[in-house]
Scaffold this active site. Sequence first.
Site, PDB file in Angstrom:
ATOM      1  N   LYS A 127       4.175  -5.122  76.720  1.00 14.36           N
ATOM      2  CA  LYS A 127       5.380  -5.865  76.354  1.00 14.36           C
ATOM      3  C   LYS A 127       6.080  -6.358  77.621  1.00 14.36           C
ATOM      4  O   LYS A 127       6.397  -5.572  78.512  1.00 14.36           O
ATOM      5  CB  LYS A 127       6.342  -4.982  75.559  1.00 14.36           C
ATOM      6  CG  LYS A 127       5.796  -4.512  74.219  1.00 14.36           C
ATOM      7  CD  LYS A 127       5.684  -5.657  73.242  1.00 14.36           C
ATOM      8  CE  LYS A 127       5.258  -5.146  71.868  1.00 14.36           C
ATOM      9  NZ  LYS A 127       5.103  -6.248  70.898  1.00 14.36           N
TER      10      LYS A 127
ATOM     11  N   ARG B  68      23.458 -10.887  74.433  1.00 16.17           N
ATOM     12  CA  ARG B  68      24.341  -9.730  74.287  1.00 16.17           C
ATOM     13  C   ARG B  68      24.768  -9.250  75.658  1.00 16.17           C
ATOM     14  O   ARG B  68      23.978  -9.222  76.605  1.00 16.17           O
ATOM     15  CB  ARG B  68      23.634  -8.580  73.543  1.00 16.17           C
ATOM     16  CG  ARG B  68      23.035  -8.964  72.197  1.00 16.17           C
ATOM     17  CD  ARG B  68      24.078  -9.452  71.212  1.00 16.17           C
ATOM     18  NE  ARG B  68      25.036  -8.416  70.881  1.00 16.17           N
ATOM     19  CZ  ARG B  68      24.861  -7.501  69.928  1.00 16.17           C
ATOM     20  NH1 ARG B  68      23.726  -7.489  69.230  1.00 16.17           N
ATOM     21  NH2 ARG B  68      25.794  -6.611  69.658  1.00 16.17           N
TER      22      ARG B  68
ATOM     23  N   ARG C 215      35.456 -11.051  58.785  1.00 17.42           N
ATOM     24  CA  ARG C 215      34.560 -12.138  59.190  1.00 17.42           C
ATOM     25  C   ARG C 215      33.530 -12.492  58.114  1.00 17.42           C
ATOM     26  O   ARG C 215      32.801 -13.467  58.274  1.00 17.42           O
ATOM     27  CB  ARG C 215      33.863 -11.764  60.502  1.00 17.42           C
ATOM     28  CG  ARG C 215      34.851 -11.569  61.657  1.00 17.42           C
ATOM     29  CD  ARG C 215      34.168 -11.251  62.960  1.00 17.42           C
ATOM     30  NE  ARG C 215      33.355 -12.361  63.445  1.00 17.42           N
ATOM     31  CZ  ARG C 215      32.671 -12.343  64.584  1.00 17.42           C
ATOM     32  NH1 ARG C 215      32.729 -11.254  65.359  1.00 17.42           N
ATOM     33  NH2 ARG C 215      31.952 -13.374  64.962  1.00 17.42           N
TER      34      ARG C 215
ATOM     35  N   PRO D 197      29.429  -2.687  63.536  1.00 19.61           N
ATOM     36  CA  PRO D 197      29.059  -1.315  63.197  1.00 19.61           C
ATOM     37  C   PRO D 197      27.562  -1.096  63.399  1.00 19.61           C
ATOM     38  O   PRO D 197      26.741  -1.890  62.949  1.00 19.61           O
ATOM     39  CB  PRO D 197      29.450  -1.207  61.719  1.00 19.61           C
ATOM     40  CG  PRO D 197      30.512  -2.241  61.526  1.00 19.61           C
ATOM     41  CD  PRO D 197      30.123  -3.366  62.440  1.00 19.61           C
ATOM     42  N   GLU D 198      27.230  -0.010  64.092  1.00 18.78           N
ATOM     43  CA  GLU D 198      25.840   0.307  64.355  1.00 18.78           C
ATOM     44  C   GLU D 198      25.453   1.543  63.549  1.00 18.78           C
ATOM     45  O   GLU D 198      26.204   1.975  62.675  1.00 18.78           O
ATOM     46  CB  GLU D 198      25.629   0.477  65.861  1.00 18.78           C
ATOM     47  CG  GLU D 198      25.990  -0.806  66.631  1.00 18.78           C
ATOM     48  CD  GLU D 198      25.759  -0.709  68.134  1.00 18.78           C
ATOM     49  OE1 GLU D 198      25.100   0.250  68.578  1.00 18.78           O
ATOM     50  OE2 GLU D 198      26.235  -1.595  68.871  1.00 18.78           O
TER      51      GLU D 198
ATOM     52  N   HIS E 147      41.564  -9.177  53.188  1.00 16.57           N
ATOM     53  CA  HIS E 147      40.107  -9.244  53.346  1.00 16.57           C
ATOM     54  C   HIS E 147      39.369  -8.181  52.529  1.00 16.57           C
ATOM     55  O   HIS E 147      38.221  -7.855  52.844  1.00 16.57           O
ATOM     56  CB  HIS E 147      39.744  -9.132  54.822  1.00 16.57           C
ATOM     57  CG  HIS E 147      40.357 -10.203  55.673  1.00 16.57           C
ATOM     58  ND1 HIS E 147      40.016 -11.528  55.554  1.00 16.57           N
ATOM     59  CD2 HIS E 147      41.312 -10.134  56.647  1.00 16.57           C
ATOM     60  CE1 HIS E 147      40.724 -12.246  56.424  1.00 16.57           C
ATOM     61  NE2 HIS E 147      41.506 -11.426  57.091  1.00 16.57           N
TER      62      HIS E 147
ATOM     63  N   LYS F 275      20.788  -0.041  59.434  1.00 25.96           N
ATOM     64  CA  LYS F 275      22.239  -0.203  59.312  1.00 25.96           C
ATOM     65  C   LYS F 275      22.656  -0.535  57.880  1.00 25.96           C
ATOM     66  O   LYS F 275      23.769  -1.009  57.648  1.00 25.96           O
ATOM     67  CB  LYS F 275      22.718  -1.298  60.266  1.00 25.96           C
ATOM     68  CG  LYS F 275      22.429  -1.001  61.735  1.00 25.96           C
ATOM     69  CD  LYS F 275      22.876  -2.152  62.619  1.00 25.96           C
ATOM     70  CE  LYS F 275      22.447  -1.937  64.062  1.00 25.96           C
ATOM     71  NZ  LYS F 275      22.842  -3.076  64.935  1.00 25.96           N
TER      72      LYS F 275
END
Length: 270
Positions: free
Chosen positions: A150, A259, A109, A2-3, A90, A57
């Site tokens: 950067k 990722r 998880r 979830p973002e 869960h 988040k």
Amino acid sequence: MPELPEVETTKNGISPYLEGAIIEKIVVRQPKLRWMVSEELAQITQQKVIALSRRAKYLIIQLETGYMIGHLGMSGSLRVVEKGDLIDKHDHLDIVVNNGKVVRYNDPRRFGAWLWTEKLDEFPLFLKLGPEPLSEEFDSDYLWQKSRKKQTALKTFLMDNAVVVGVGNIYANETLFLCNLHPQKTAGSLTKAQCGQLVEQIKQVLSNAIQQGGTTLKDFLQPDGRPGYFVQELRVYGNKDKPCPTCGTKIESLVIGQRNSFYCPKCQKR
């Protein structure tokens, strides 16, 4: 995982059932999550919920004596159920309120978290966070200054919570596609105009995702059990070998910072 849009959707979904209500008790069935559930939570009783908010988040539930702070981790979700509803395998934590509802935390998880603090401005996990992406503070001038010198990949840079919070993997991929920027482009090579375009698209993509209830790929569901419909809007994320919606070239993928990244090699030249 979830973002930001999924956490914002969760906050909006549970707020009507929590804000102004009295927490009768909190039931902790499984204290071993990413970190141990704060012991203070199990001691909460007859406390009024003042307000709900979000930082990055993290979900923040303000009570009379402090703040519950939740993180959904990789697979966590909150849903609103009735008292007496069957408990699933869960379901690790219940917030039982005096209106007959239970806000139930499910996390297969167990990589989420439920913590407690009396002083939000001193909460350690918040001290080094960058600005909210939908705030006025996050603008082209800010991103331009942050990106100077950067050498990191642009996608990694955008996902750095010290730069800006809440731009997770899904939405970073989608934003870079809309800006025609390669995910491996060095952040320091951005022009001022590109910074402005990135800020605009990040705000637009995240706002659209919130309106659609987030993105459901595997585990995420809204508190009422519905999926997040932004999955229907994804242009490149998870679409390897499918045609680019702009030019028809096959979408490619590569791994950046451990990722998966998805991009069109024609529209997003390095």
